[in-house]
Design an enzyme around this catalytic site. Structure first.
Site, PDB file in Angstrom:
ATOM      1  CB  CYS A 196      -5.876  -4.463  34.051  1.00  0.00           C
ATOM      2  SG  CYS A 196      -7.187  -3.246  33.996  1.00  0.00           S
TER       3      CYS A 196
ATOM      4  CB  CYS B  93      -5.823   3.749  33.629  1.00  0.00           C
ATOM      5  SG  CYS B  93      -4.504   2.521  33.542  1.00  0.00           S
TER       6      CYS B  93
END
Ligand code: FES
Length: 140
Positions: free
Chosen positions: A35, A104
């Site tokens: 990402c 994350c």
């Protein structure tokens, strides 16, 4: 059910411990290649206790919420406890993250470890290398 818990939204909108420590004892920077998000964590250590911690995260809302929660969870704690913090514990403290956002919270775990390793390295403190496995690229 909403995608994000109230806690995620709260820590995203009002992140705790944002910024940098000019006199940090350890700095950890990690990124996720997929990402492109980057997280940097600064720790101040006294007598093996993380007396202060700040973060800068260039990333998604879940990464910001994870950094905020993770810093809250290690502030004032011994290094040994911070090393035990898992991404799962961070995600649970946030009342969960969507499955595709779990990576994350992995960044937060890895950034804290990297900061502690940096603290050990820069202060000549010996440690078991097994404590710091190479960061992994979490599967989606
Ligand atoms: Fe990459 Fe959240 S999407 S850290």
């Amino acid at each position: 059910m909403p995608l994000y818990s109230d806690k995620v939204m709260d820590h995203f909108r009002n992140p705790r411990n944002v910024g940098k420590l000019d006199d940090a004892d350890g700095i950890g920077e990690v990124g996720n290649a997929r990402c492109g998000d980057i997280m940097k964590i600064y720790i101040k250590v006294e007598n093996d206790i993380i007396v202060d911690v700040k973060f800068n995260t260039f990333g998604c809302g879940s990464a910001i919420a994870s950094s905020s929660m993770a810093t809250e969870m290690i502030k004032g704690k011994p290094i040994s406890e911070a090393l035990e913090l898992t991404n799962k514990a961070v995600a649970e403290a946030l009342d969960g993250l969507p499955a595709h956002k779990l990576h994350c919270s992995v960044l937060a775990e890895e950034a804290i470890r990297a900061a502690i390793k940096n603290y050990y390295d820069t202060h000549g403190i010996s440690y078991d290398p097994a404590l710091f496995p190479e960061p992994h690229d979490e599967e989606e």
